[in-house]
Design a protein around this motif. Structure first.
Motif, PDB file in Angstrom:
ATOM      1  N   LYS A 131       8.817  17.632  -1.403  1.00  0.00           N
ATOM      2  CA  LYS A 131       9.245  16.385  -0.763  1.00  0.00           C
ATOM      3  C   LYS A 131       8.397  16.097   0.481  1.00  0.00           C
ATOM      4  O   LYS A 131       7.936  14.975   0.681  1.00  0.00           O
ATOM      5  N   ILE A 132       8.180  17.113   1.299  1.00  0.00           N
ATOM      6  CA  ILE A 132       7.375  16.955   2.503  1.00  0.00           C
ATOM      7  C   ILE A 132       5.940  16.571   2.144  1.00  0.00           C
ATOM      8  O   ILE A 132       5.370  15.645   2.730  1.00  0.00           O
ATOM      9  N   LEU A 133       5.348  17.265   1.183  1.00  0.00           N
ATOM     10  CA  LEU A 133       3.973  16.968   0.774  1.00  0.00           C
ATOM     11  C   LEU A 133       3.850  15.558   0.221  1.00  0.00           C
ATOM     12  O   LEU A 133       2.864  14.860   0.478  1.00  0.00           O
ATOM     13  N   PHE A 134       4.852  15.112  -0.527  1.00  0.00           N
ATOM     14  CA  PHE A 134       4.809  13.771  -1.095  1.00  0.00           C
ATOM     15  C   PHE A 134       4.843  12.709   0.005  1.00  0.00           C
ATOM     16  O   PHE A 134       4.082  11.744  -0.028  1.00  0.00           O
ATOM     17  N   PHE A 135       5.701  12.897   1.004  1.00  0.00           N
ATOM     18  CA  PHE A 135       5.780  11.919   2.079  1.00  0.00           C
ATOM     19  C   PHE A 135       4.530  11.937   2.958  1.00  0.00           C
ATOM     20  O   PHE A 135       4.094  10.892   3.433  1.00  0.00           O
ATOM     21  N   VAL A 136       3.939  13.104   3.170  1.00  0.00           N
ATOM     22  CA  VAL A 136       2.675  13.170   3.904  1.00  0.00           C
ATOM     23  C   VAL A 136       1.593  12.431   3.131  1.00  0.00           C
ATOM     24  O   VAL A 136       0.791  11.690   3.713  1.00  0.00           O
ATOM     25  N   PHE A 137       1.575  12.607   1.805  1.00  0.00           N
ATOM     26  CA  PHE A 137       0.624  11.881   0.960  1.00  0.00           C
ATOM     27  C   PHE A 137       0.807  10.373   1.102  1.00  0.00           C
ATOM     28  O   PHE A 137      -0.166   9.631   1.257  1.00  0.00           O
ATOM     29  N   LEU A 138       2.048   9.908   1.063  1.00  0.00           N
ATOM     30  CA  LEU A 138       2.309   8.470   1.192  1.00  0.00           C
ATOM     31  C   LEU A 138       1.869   7.932   2.552  1.00  0.00           C
ATOM     32  O   LEU A 138       1.279   6.853   2.639  1.00  0.00           O
ATOM     33  N   ILE A 139       2.129   8.681   3.614  1.00  0.00           N
ATOM     34  CA  ILE A 139       1.737   8.246   4.948  1.00  0.00           C
ATOM     35  C   ILE A 139       0.217   8.157   5.052  1.00  0.00           C
ATOM     36  O   ILE A 139      -0.325   7.175   5.565  1.00  0.00           O
ATOM     37  N   LEU A 140      -0.482   9.166   4.550  1.00  0.00           N
ATOM     38  CA  LEU A 140      -1.944   9.143   4.589  1.00  0.00           C
ATOM     39  C   LEU A 140      -2.512   8.021   3.727  1.00  0.00           C
ATOM     40  O   LEU A 140      -3.526   7.407   4.089  1.00  0.00           O
ATOM     41  N   LEU A 141      -1.872   7.717   2.605  1.00  0.00           N
ATOM     42  CA  LEU A 141      -2.315   6.623   1.750  1.00  0.00           C
ATOM     43  C   LEU A 141      -2.188   5.285   2.476  1.00  0.00           C
ATOM     44  O   LEU A 141      -3.123   4.474   2.461  1.00  0.00           O
ATOM     45  N   VAL A 142      -1.063   5.066   3.131  1.00  0.00           N
ATOM     46  CA  VAL A 142      -0.855   3.813   3.856  1.00  0.00           C
ATOM     47  C   VAL A 142      -1.853   3.684   5.004  1.00  0.00           C
ATOM     48  O   VAL A 142      -2.446   2.619   5.203  1.00  0.00           O
ATOM     49  N   ILE A 143      -2.075   4.764   5.751  1.00  0.00           N
ATOM     50  CA  ILE A 143      -3.045   4.728   6.839  1.00  0.00           C
ATOM     51  C   ILE A 143      -4.435   4.408   6.305  1.00  0.00           C
ATOM     52  O   ILE A 143      -5.159   3.590   6.880  1.00  0.00           O
ATOM     53  N   SER A 144      -4.805   5.028   5.206  1.00  0.00           N
ATOM     54  CA  SER A 144      -6.111   4.774   4.604  1.00  0.00           C
ATOM     55  C   SER A 144      -6.254   3.322   4.161  1.00  0.00           C
ATOM     56  O   SER A 144      -7.302   2.695   4.380  1.00  0.00           O
ATOM     57  N   LEU A 145      -5.223   2.766   3.560  1.00  0.00           N
ATOM     58  CA  LEU A 145      -5.277   1.374   3.114  1.00  0.00           C
ATOM     59  C   LEU A 145      -5.369   0.410   4.292  1.00  0.00           C
ATOM     60  O   LEU A 145      -6.125  -0.565   4.242  1.00  0.00           O
ATOM     61  N   VAL A 146      -4.628   0.686   5.360  1.00  0.00           N
ATOM     62  CA  VAL A 146      -4.663  -0.183   6.536  1.00  0.00           C
ATOM     63  C   VAL A 146      -6.038  -0.126   7.202  1.00  0.00           C
ATOM     64  O   VAL A 146      -6.603  -1.160   7.565  1.00  0.00           O
ATOM     65  N   VAL A 147      -6.591   1.061   7.359  1.00  0.00           N
ATOM     66  CA  VAL A 147      -7.910   1.200   7.982  1.00  0.00           C
ATOM     67  C   VAL A 147      -8.968   0.495   7.143  1.00  0.00           C
ATOM     68  O   VAL A 147      -9.830  -0.200   7.687  1.00  0.00           O
ATOM     69  N   ASN A 148      -8.901   0.652   5.836  1.00  0.00           N
ATOM     70  CA  ASN A 148      -9.861  -0.026   4.956  1.00  0.00           C
ATOM     71  C   ASN A 148      -9.715  -1.540   5.051  1.00  0.00           C
ATOM     72  O   ASN A 148     -10.703  -2.269   5.046  1.00  0.00           O
ATOM     73  N   ALA A 149      -8.496  -2.031   5.153  1.00  0.00           N
ATOM     74  CA  ALA A 149      -8.275  -3.481   5.238  1.00  0.00           C
ATOM     75  C   ALA A 149      -8.786  -4.021   6.570  1.00  0.00           C
ATOM     76  O   ALA A 149      -9.343  -5.115   6.634  1.00  0.00           O
ATOM     77  N   LEU A 150      -8.621  -3.265   7.641  1.00  0.00           N
ATOM     78  CA  LEU A 150      -9.069  -3.707   8.953  1.00  0.00           C
ATOM     79  C   LEU A 150     -10.595  -3.709   9.070  1.00  0.00           C
ATOM     80  O   LEU A 150     -11.162  -4.519   9.783  1.00  0.00           O
ATOM     81  N   LYS A 151     -11.249  -2.803   8.376  1.00  0.00           N
ATOM     82  CA  LYS A 151     -12.704  -2.751   8.392  1.00  0.00           C
ATOM     83  C   LYS A 151     -13.310  -3.876   7.560  1.00  0.00           C
ATOM     84  O   LYS A 151     -14.470  -4.218   7.724  1.00  0.00           O
ATOM     85  N   GLY A 152     -12.531  -4.417   6.642  1.00  0.00           N
ATOM     86  CA  GLY A 152     -13.000  -5.532   5.829  1.00  0.00           C
ATOM     87  C   GLY A 152     -13.913  -5.133   4.687  1.00  0.00           C
ATOM     88  O   GLY A 152     -14.583  -5.950   4.092  1.00  0.00           O
ATOM     89  N   ARG A 153     -13.929  -3.855   4.374  1.00  0.00           N
ATOM     90  CA  ARG A 153     -14.761  -3.400   3.263  1.00  0.00           C
ATOM     91  C   ARG A 153     -13.948  -3.436   1.971  1.00  0.00           C
ATOM     92  O   ARG A 153     -12.762  -3.139   1.960  1.00  0.00           O
TER      93      ARG A 153
END
Length: 58
Positions: A32-54
């Motif tokens: 459960k902990i690993l899954f939620f850490v994965f989700l948090i890192l996925l969201v952070i990655s998507l937000v950073v990619n969207a902000l960079k505009g790539r």
């Protein structure tokens, strides 16, 4: 990381079927902990990619 969450979940299911409640609970909690850490890192990655505009790499 998602792979390890699934592995821990499978270990928890097998341990639960065999009657090892403590191990099953620990493995399920870890999954459960690993899954939620994965989700948090996925969201952070998507937000950073969207902000960079790539766009996605092809």
């Amino acid at each position: 990381m998602l792979y390890w969450a699934v592995v821990c979940l499978i270990i928890a299911i097998i341990a639960g079927v065999l009657g090892f409640g403590g191990i099953a609970g620990t493995a399920a909690g870890l999954a459960k902990i690993l899954f939620f850490v994965f989700l948090i890192l996925l969201v952070i990655s998507l937000v950073v990619n969207a902000l960079k505009g790539r766009g996605p790499k092809m």
